[in-house]
Design a protein around this motif. Structure first.
Motif, PDB file in Angstrom:
ATOM      1  N   ASP A  12       0.899  -1.089  -0.157  1.00 50.83           N
ATOM      2  CA  ASP A  12      -0.249  -0.097   0.013  1.00 50.83           C
ATOM      3  C   ASP A  12       0.927   1.017   0.026  1.00 50.83           C
ATOM      4  OD1 ASP A  12      -2.480  -1.350  -0.046  1.00 50.83           O
ATOM      5  OD2 ASP A  12      -2.019  -1.764   2.232  1.00 50.83           O
ATOM      6  N   LEU A  13       1.998   1.163   0.686  1.00 50.31           N
ATOM      7  CA  LEU A  13       2.969   2.498   0.919  1.00 50.31           C
ATOM      8  C   LEU A  13       4.200   1.749   1.068  1.00 50.31           C
ATOM      9  CD1 LEU A  13       2.309   5.191   3.304  1.00 50.31           C
ATOM     10  CD2 LEU A  13       4.581   4.052   3.190  1.00 50.31           C
ATOM     11  N   ARG A  22       5.156  13.808   8.153  1.00 49.90           N
ATOM     12  CA  ARG A  22       6.358  12.757   8.620  1.00 49.90           C
ATOM     13  C   ARG A  22       5.600  11.595   9.302  1.00 49.90           C
ATOM     14  NH1 ARG A  22       6.473  17.311  12.029  1.00 49.90           N
ATOM     15  NH2 ARG A  22       8.508  18.044  10.900  1.00 49.90           N
ATOM     16  N   TYR A  23       4.363  11.717   9.470  1.00 49.22           N
ATOM     17  CA  TYR A  23       3.670  10.487   9.895  1.00 49.22           C
ATOM     18  C   TYR A  23       2.535   9.833   9.044  1.00 49.22           C
ATOM     19  CZ  TYR A  23       5.315  12.393  14.241  1.00 49.22           C
ATOM     20  OH  TYR A  23       6.234  12.922  15.487  1.00 49.22           O
ATOM     21  N   ILE A  24       2.913  10.062   7.801  1.00 52.79           N
ATOM     22  CA  ILE A  24       2.001   9.420   6.811  1.00 52.79           C
ATOM     23  C   ILE A  24       1.883   7.904   6.900  1.00 52.79           C
ATOM     24  CG2 ILE A  24       1.750   8.811   4.234  1.00 52.79           C
ATOM     25  CD1 ILE A  24       2.563  11.872   3.896  1.00 52.79           C
ATOM     26  N   PRO A  25       2.954   7.360   7.079  1.00 56.28           N
ATOM     27  CA  PRO A  25       2.933   5.708   7.124  1.00 56.28           C
ATOM     28  C   PRO A  25       1.869   5.317   8.396  1.00 56.28           C
ATOM     29  CG  PRO A  25       5.204   6.190   6.918  1.00 56.28           C
ATOM     30  CD  PRO A  25       4.400   7.739   7.182  1.00 56.28           C
ATOM     31  N   LYS A  39      -0.466  -2.823   4.794  1.00 57.89           N
ATOM     32  CA  LYS A  39       0.801  -3.422   3.812  1.00 57.89           C
ATOM     33  C   LYS A  39       1.888  -2.189   3.528  1.00 57.89           C
ATOM     34  CE  LYS A  39       2.528  -6.816   0.837  1.00 57.89           C
ATOM     35  NZ  LYS A  39       2.135  -7.903  -0.011  1.00 57.89           N
ATOM     36  N   ILE A  40       2.928  -2.020   4.682  1.00 55.83           N
ATOM     37  CA  ILE A  40       3.757  -0.965   4.405  1.00 55.83           C
ATOM     38  C   ILE A  40       5.283  -1.469   4.304  1.00 55.83           C
ATOM     39  CG2 ILE A  40       4.659   1.172   5.645  1.00 55.83           C
ATOM     40  CD1 ILE A  40       2.226   1.517   7.072  1.00 55.83           C
ATOM     41  N   GLY A  41       5.961  -1.233   3.072  1.00 49.85           N
ATOM     42  CA  GLY A  41       7.218  -1.575   3.091  1.00 49.85           C
ATOM     43  C   GLY A  41       8.116  -0.638   3.043  1.00 49.85           C
ATOM     44  N   GLU A  42       9.572  -0.714   2.852  1.00 47.47           N
ATOM     45  CA  GLU A  42      10.654   0.198   2.805  1.00 47.47           C
ATOM     46  C   GLU A  42      11.758  -0.362   1.823  1.00 47.47           C
ATOM     47  OE1 GLU A  42      12.555   1.954   6.672  1.00 47.47           O
ATOM     48  OE2 GLU A  42      13.356  -0.100   6.359  1.00 47.47           O
TER      49      GLU A  42
END
Length: 323
Positions: free
Chosen positions: A121-122, A181-184, A194-197
């Motif tokens: 998702d991000l 800065r807190y969008i995740p 589902k947040i990746g890096e």
């Protein structure tokens, strides 16, 4: 919009006094679009620049038809610029990056792949090797550690400007104040889990100077407290105020009853009463707890009746527009 001209990637670039870097940045993005055969667009959001950034955006529009521009009447901040940019773009994948050339457009293809193929998702960028002074990197590490602890999102760099999103994410979340800065965290609490890096290149600033000072870390800590509270109790503030109010009220009431019953017991048994109830400090502490509890309880009721989603929260005044 038909399938033929559907936009693949939208790049949102908030900027403040970045006239020197804009031509190089857009040319770089254009090369990536052409090499990867991406049907893309770039939305440049001028956050009240005092240099000739807007004139540069107008010239870029003439050269690249897929450039969009928004110009604020005054400086509202990065969150406002991102929010308005999110509203304007139509790409299936939305990528944000800073205008200072420290974020590399060469990361766009892989970020796009991670969203479309890996199903994130991000995806947040992580600048493993930074070209910033220790006065910036050390507070950033502390800030990231605190955010990980509160949000339970295991990202190394929450504040990296280079991020990629599914279109649905940017159309649902609301970014205001200094919450960029807190969008995740905002995305996760809106159901996009589902947040990746991705490790991304970080380059030294080529033009101009940074627009952020040390005060952003103080503001960041306060924003973290704010977003944690609002996200957890936005729909039911009574759960917070009512719980604390009830505990305070009951504690005060029990303490007052204890003093009263103690006096009654001493009187019945003809035992000496050392001090009257109203002469004991505990009585006033109990009374204070009852009053505070009542006030917090009423605050919870009032908060339930007041909408936190005010219609003018993102009422930013656009001076000029390029479509």
């Amino acid at each position: 919009m038909t399938e033929k001209n559907k936009i693949d990637v939208s790049v949102v670039v908030p900027l403040l006094n970045e006239a020197e870097s804009l031509p190089e940045l857009v040319e770089w993005i254009n090369r990536v679009f052409e090499q990867e055969n991406i049907n893309g667009e770039v939305c440049l959001v001028d956050d009240g620049s005092t240099d000739n950034s807007w004139e540069v955006i107008q010239e870029l529009k003439k050269k690249f038809p897929w450039v969009k521009g928004l110009r604020f009447l005054r400086n509202y901040g990065k969150s406002a610029a991102l929010q308005m940019g999110f509203q304007e773009v139509e790409g299936e994948v939305v990528i944000t990056m800073d205008a200072d050339l420290q974020d590399s457009p060469d990361e766009i293809p892989e970020l796009r792949r991670m969203i479309l193929e890996d199903g994130y998702d991000l995806v947040s960028g992580w600048k493993e090797k930074r070209y910033d002074p220790i006065t910036k990197t050390l507070p950033t590490k502390l800030f990231n550690a605190a955010t990980r602890a509160v949000s339970d999102i295991q990202l190394h760099d929450f504040n990296c400007g280079l991020k990629a999103y599914k279109k649905d994410v940017v159309k649902v979340i609301e970014v205001y104040g200094e919450m960029h800065r807190y969008i995740p965290v905002i995305a996760k609490w809106n159901g996009f889990g589902k947040i990746g890096e991705k490790s991304v290149a970080h380059q030294a600033r080529k033009y101009g100077t940074t627009k952020f000072g040390l005060e952003r870390f103080v503001n960041g800590f306060l924003d973290l407290m704010s977003i944690t509270f609002v996200s957890k109790f936005k729909k039911a503030p009574m759960h917070f105020f009512g719980s604390l109010g009830s505990v305070s009220f009951l504690t005060g009431t029990i303490a007052a009853l204890w003093l009263i019953l103690e006096k009654v017991y001493l009187s019945i048994n003809n035992l000496p009463i050392q001090r009257e109830v109203t002469e004991q400090p505990l009585f006033y502490l109990a009374l204070t707890a009852v009053v505070i509890g009542s006030q917090m309880f009423m605050t919870g009721f009032i908060a339930e009746m007041v909408s936190l989603n005010q219609s003018n929260r993102n009422d930013y005044h656009i001076k000029d527009r390029i479509d």
